[in-house]
Design an enzyme around this catalytic site. Sequence first.
Site, PDB file in Angstrom:
ATOM      1  N   GLY A   1       0.787  -1.239   0.000  1.00 47.30           N
ATOM      2  CA  GLY A   1       0.000   0.000   0.000  1.00 47.30           C
ATOM      3  C   GLY A   1       0.812   1.278   0.000  1.00 47.30           C
TER       4      GLY A   1
ATOM      5  N   GLY B   1       3.372   1.852  -1.970  1.00 46.56           N
ATOM      6  CA  GLY B   1       4.053   2.009  -3.263  1.00 46.56           C
ATOM      7  C   GLY B   1       3.266   2.850  -4.252  1.00 46.56           C
TER       8      GLY B   1
ATOM      9  N   TYR C   1      11.255 -12.424 -12.448  1.00 41.83           N
ATOM     10  CA  TYR C   1      10.014 -11.719 -12.088  1.00 41.83           C
ATOM     11  C   TYR C   1       8.836 -12.320 -12.841  1.00 41.83           C
ATOM     12  CZ  TYR C   1       6.847  -7.590 -12.046  1.00 41.83           C
ATOM     13  OH  TYR C   1       5.775  -6.725 -11.928  1.00 41.83           O
TER      14      TYR C   1
ATOM     15  N   ASN D   1       2.735  -0.908 -18.146  1.00 43.53           N
ATOM     16  CA  ASN D   1       3.660  -0.047 -17.387  1.00 43.53           C
ATOM     17  C   ASN D   1       2.895   1.076 -16.689  1.00 43.53           C
ATOM     18  OD1 ASN D   1       5.280  -1.551 -19.293  1.00 43.53           O
ATOM     19  ND2 ASN D   1       6.970  -0.204 -18.703  1.00 43.53           N
ATOM     20  N   VAL D   2       3.088   1.201 -15.393  1.00 43.52           N
ATOM     21  CA  VAL D   2       2.365   2.173 -14.583  1.00 43.52           C
ATOM     22  C   VAL D   2       3.302   3.334 -14.247  1.00 43.52           C
ATOM     23  CG1 VAL D   2       0.889   2.485 -12.548  1.00 43.52           C
ATOM     24  CG2 VAL D   2       1.244   0.189 -13.484  1.00 43.52           C
TER      25      VAL D   2
ATOM     26  N   LYS E   1      15.990  12.345 -14.350  1.00 45.87           N
ATOM     27  CA  LYS E   1      17.153  12.776 -15.131  1.00 45.87           C
ATOM     28  C   LYS E   1      16.928  14.131 -15.790  1.00 45.87           C
ATOM     29  CE  LYS E   1      17.909   8.787 -17.457  1.00 45.87           C
ATOM     30  NZ  LYS E   1      18.618   7.764 -18.270  1.00 45.87           N
TER      31      LYS E   1
HETATM   32  P1  NAP Z   1       6.450  -0.243  -5.624  1.00 40.89           P
HETATM   33  O1  NAP Z   1       6.142   1.192  -5.789  1.00 40.89           O
HETATM   34  O2  NAP Z   1       7.853  -0.722  -5.728  1.00 40.89           O
HETATM   35  O3  NAP Z   1       5.867  -0.718  -4.195  1.00 40.89           O
HETATM   36  C1  NAP Z   1       6.124  -2.022  -3.774  1.00 40.89           C
HETATM   37  C2  NAP Z   1       5.328  -2.235  -2.506  1.00 40.89           C
HETATM   38  O4  NAP Z   1       5.549  -3.567  -2.039  1.00 40.89           O
HETATM   39  C3  NAP Z   1       5.753  -1.284  -1.385  1.00 40.89           C
HETATM   40  O5  NAP Z   1       4.636  -0.926  -0.622  1.00 40.89           O
HETATM   41  C4  NAP Z   1       6.715  -2.142  -0.576  1.00 40.89           C
HETATM   42  O6  NAP Z   1       6.804  -1.760   0.797  1.00 40.89           O
HETATM   43  C5  NAP Z   1       6.020  -3.490  -0.690  1.00 40.89           C
HETATM   44  N1  NAP Z   1       6.949  -4.583  -0.433  1.00 40.89           N
HETATM   45  C6  NAP Z   1       8.046  -4.917  -1.139  1.00 40.89           C
HETATM   46  N2  NAP Z   1       8.649  -5.975  -0.567  1.00 40.89           N
HETATM   47  C7  NAP Z   1       7.925  -6.311   0.542  1.00 40.89           C
HETATM   48  C8  NAP Z   1       8.031  -7.302   1.553  1.00 40.89           C
HETATM   49  N3  NAP Z   1       9.031  -8.181   1.562  1.00 40.89           N
HETATM   50  N4  NAP Z   1       7.098  -7.335   2.528  1.00 40.89           N
HETATM   51  C9  NAP Z   1       6.079  -6.453   2.540  1.00 40.89           C
HETATM   52  N5  NAP Z   1       5.895  -5.488   1.606  1.00 40.89           N
HETATM   53  C10 NAP Z   1       6.827  -5.422   0.619  1.00 40.89           C
HETATM   54  O7  NAP Z   1       5.600  -1.135  -6.641  1.00 40.89           O
HETATM   55  P2  NAP Z   1       4.374  -0.730  -7.587  1.00 40.89           P
HETATM   56  O8  NAP Z   1       4.933  -0.151  -8.852  1.00 40.89           O
HETATM   57  O9  NAP Z   1       3.362   0.025  -6.784  1.00 40.89           O
HETATM   58  O10 NAP Z   1       3.783  -2.177  -7.973  1.00 40.89           O
HETATM   59  C11 NAP Z   1       2.680  -2.684  -7.272  1.00 40.89           C
HETATM   60  C12 NAP Z   1       2.290  -3.979  -7.969  1.00 40.89           C
HETATM   61  O11 NAP Z   1       1.988  -3.719  -9.354  1.00 40.89           O
HETATM   62  C13 NAP Z   1       3.412  -5.024  -7.969  1.00 40.89           C
HETATM   63  O12 NAP Z   1       2.863  -6.305  -7.727  1.00 40.89           O
HETATM   64  C14 NAP Z   1       3.978  -4.946  -9.384  1.00 40.89           C
HETATM   65  O13 NAP Z   1       4.545  -6.182  -9.772  1.00 40.89           O
HETATM   66  C15 NAP Z   1       2.746  -4.600 -10.169  1.00 40.89           C
HETATM   67  N6  NAP Z   1       3.020  -3.924 -11.453  1.00 40.89           N
HETATM   68  C16 NAP Z   1       3.717  -2.747 -11.468  1.00 40.89           C
HETATM   69  C17 NAP Z   1       3.967  -2.116 -12.700  1.00 40.89           C
HETATM   70  C18 NAP Z   1       4.729  -0.815 -12.785  1.00 40.89           C
HETATM   71  O14 NAP Z   1       5.004  -0.355 -13.905  1.00 40.89           O
HETATM   72  N7  NAP Z   1       5.070  -0.177 -11.679  1.00 40.89           N
HETATM   73  C19 NAP Z   1       3.502  -2.691 -13.893  1.00 40.89           C
HETATM   74  C20 NAP Z   1       2.786  -3.880 -13.816  1.00 40.89           C
HETATM   75  C21 NAP Z   1       2.545  -4.487 -12.589  1.00 40.89           C
HETATM   76  P3  NAP Z   1       7.897  -0.639   1.255  1.00 40.89           P
HETATM   77  O15 NAP Z   1       7.346   0.669   0.820  1.00 40.89           O
HETATM   78  O16 NAP Z   1       7.973  -0.784   2.741  1.00 40.89           O
HETATM   79  O17 NAP Z   1       9.188  -1.003   0.557  1.00 40.89           O
HETATM   80  O1  GFB Z   2      10.303   0.779 -17.585  1.00 45.46           O
HETATM   81  P1  GFB Z   2      11.493   0.040 -18.105  1.00 45.46           P
HETATM   82  O2  GFB Z   2      12.755   0.123 -17.323  1.00 45.46           O
HETATM   83  O3  GFB Z   2      11.169  -1.509 -18.211  1.00 45.46           O
HETATM   84  O4  GFB Z   2      11.746   0.555 -19.615  1.00 45.46           O
HETATM   85  P2  GFB Z   2      10.422  -2.359 -19.331  1.00 45.46           P
HETATM   86  C1  GFB Z   2      12.927   0.162 -20.284  1.00 45.46           C
HETATM   87  C2  GFB Z   2      12.987   0.812 -21.668  1.00 45.46           C
HETATM   88  O5  GFB Z   2      13.147   2.236 -21.534  1.00 45.46           O
HETATM   89  C3  GFB Z   2      14.225   0.314 -22.403  1.00 45.46           C
HETATM   90  C4  GFB Z   2      14.446   2.630 -22.026  1.00 45.46           C
HETATM   91  O6  GFB Z   2      13.998   0.416 -23.787  1.00 45.46           O
HETATM   92  C5  GFB Z   2      15.275   1.334 -21.956  1.00 45.46           C
HETATM   93  O7  GFB Z   2      16.372   1.404 -22.870  1.00 45.46           O
HETATM   94  N1  GFB Z   2      14.979   3.709 -21.196  1.00 45.46           N
HETATM   95  C6  GFB Z   2      15.421   4.896 -21.644  1.00 45.46           C
HETATM   96  C7  GFB Z   2      15.081   3.689 -19.854  1.00 45.46           C
HETATM   97  N2  GFB Z   2      15.852   5.669 -20.630  1.00 45.46           N
HETATM   98  C8  GFB Z   2      15.635   4.932 -19.485  1.00 45.46           C
HETATM   99  C9  GFB Z   2      15.832   5.208 -18.104  1.00 45.46           C
HETATM  100  O8  GFB Z   2      16.317   6.285 -17.695  1.00 45.46           O
HETATM  101  N3  GFB Z   2      15.457   4.238 -17.215  1.00 45.46           N
HETATM  102  C10 GFB Z   2      14.924   3.051 -17.627  1.00 45.46           C
HETATM  103  N4  GFB Z   2      14.561   2.152 -16.687  1.00 45.46           N
HETATM  104  N5  GFB Z   2      14.729   2.746 -18.947  1.00 45.46           N
HETATM  105  C11 GFB Z   2       9.842  -3.763 -17.220  1.00 45.46           C
HETATM  106  C12 GFB Z   2      10.098  -5.140 -16.634  1.00 45.46           C
HETATM  107  O9  GFB Z   2      10.239  -3.764 -18.576  1.00 45.46           O
HETATM  108  O10 GFB Z   2       8.449  -3.468 -17.202  1.00 45.46           O
HETATM  109  C13 GFB Z   2       9.615  -5.203 -15.227  1.00 45.46           C
HETATM  110  O11 GFB Z   2      11.503  -5.428 -16.688  1.00 45.46           O
HETATM  111  C14 GFB Z   2       8.245  -4.565 -15.036  1.00 45.46           C
HETATM  112  O12 GFB Z   2       9.600  -6.569 -14.839  1.00 45.46           O
HETATM  113  C15 GFB Z   2       8.016  -3.331 -15.878  1.00 45.46           C
HETATM  114  O13 GFB Z   2       7.248  -5.489 -15.279  1.00 45.46           O
HETATM  115  C16 GFB Z   2       6.559  -2.944 -15.907  1.00 45.46           C
HETATM  116  O14 GFB Z   2       9.105  -1.771 -19.665  1.00 45.46           O
HETATM  117  O15 GFB Z   2      11.387  -2.607 -20.431  1.00 45.46           O
END
Ligand code: NAP
Ligand code: GFB
Length: 325
Positions: free
Chosen positions: A19, A21, A147, A176-177, A198
């Site tokens: 919650g 995150g 993952y 991607n969120v 950046k």
């Molecule tokens: P986030 O910002 O990294 O937050 C992760 C959350 O999980 C934080 O609240 C963290 O707590 C908690 N957590 C991590 N390890 C834990 C542990 N060992 N025990 C208890 N809590 C733990 O992640 P998010 O981006 O909100 O993602 C939330 C969900 O959406 C995840 O399941 C992720 O796989 C999924 N998702 C994310 C994206 C994306 O682009 N971000 C895309 C697709 C799916 P702390 O704050 O205490 O570290």
């Molecule tokens: O969001 P991202 O790191 O993950 O995006 P994915 C990566 C893409 O963005 C690559 C370009 O094409 C990188 O070369 N990129 C450009 C950058 N500048 C940057 C930068 O400053 N930071 C980053 N991080 N990338 C992830 C999965 O894939 O998608 C995870 O690996 C997760 O598991 C996430 O599920 C939602 O979209 O490629």
Amino acid sequence: MADGERKGTKNKRILVTGGSGLVGRAIEQVVKEGEGQADEEWIFLSSKDADLTNAAETRALFNRHQPTHVIHLAAMVGGLFRNMKYNLDFWRKNVHINDNVLHSAHELGVTKVISCLSTCIFPDKTTYPIDETMIHSGPPHSSNFGYSYAKRMIDIQNRAYFEQHNRMFTAVIPTNVFGMYDNFNIEDGHVLPGLIHKTYLAQRNGTSLVVWGSGKPRRQFIYSLDLARLFIWVLREYKEIEPIILSVGEEDEVSIKEAAESIVAAMGFKGEVIFDTSKSDGQFKKTASNSKLRKYLPDFKFTPFSQAVKETCDWFAANYDLARK
Ligand code: NAP
Ligand code: GFB
């Protein structure tokens, strides 16, 4: 209070793991802004409440809160470069977290659990657009296999809990969120928060903005507040065990270069933009269909990408000191 005794009188207690995150904070915001209901108690957790890789801590947490519903977000999460470095950790930590949360929910008889997969877990070699039937039809991209397989096991577990115990355990598959309270760490975070951070530094220091990779890969990005609203709908209305993709449409897919240009425009950056092609591009594309979502919610309105980027950039600049980076 003895363990297992309940505080409060609400008849729905919704536990949100993860919650604190990006996604969790967005759900908390939309609940506070009126999406919550009078008979619901919402509990937003962080790792400080329990380390969910630990079975005993997880069980004690569930005992304490006696949830009726769980939105399970907690996970080890990161962008492409963090995944490439730590595939074993992504596998182990997430498998333990997921098994502990789902089994505690089962043992306490939780009515419904919604877990989180991701569009990046689908097969790398696939036809497009990707849909919900394709999760297990081939190996994921090599950059994040740890993952991806851990997340795919959630779908297997959900089906097993349903078949063996008739549990309503389901999952959503966000693309991607991005948004406020994201992880803006440049090495470990995702592309949009990384580029926002950046660009902020390049503007402050009068240096160039370095975009990693070629800029050619394509992504669909969903604003965290839109995803939060869809989570509330899934909690209340979605009755399938099969997962559902929560994403903007295929037509809203942008290149990394276009995403960088949106950030540059939103922040009024006037400096040079460089593409460092020595850095990996990762998956070229993972174009997902949201037609299943559209069948349920044909009129749902996503925030326009440029508006969502602007709101996120403004938030980051105003909260630079407290932002995760
Ligand atoms: P986030 O910002 O990294 O937050 C992760 C959350 O999980 C934080 O609240 C963290 O707590 C908690 N957590 C991590 N390890 C834990 C542990 N060992 N025990 C208890 N809590 C733990 O992640 P998010 O981006 O909100 O993602 C939330 C969900 O959406 C995840 O399941 C992720 O796989 C999924 N998702 C994310 C994206 C994306 O682009 N971000 C895309 C697709 C799916 P702390 O704050 O205490 O570290
Ligand atoms: O969001 P991202 O790191 O993950 O995006 P994915 C990566 C893409 O963005 C690559 C370009 O094409 C990188 O070369 N990129 C450009 C950058 N500048 C940057 C930068 O400053 N930071 C980053 N991080 N990338 C992830 C999965 O894939 O998608 C995870 O690996 C997760 O598991 C996430 O599920 C939602 O979209 O490629």
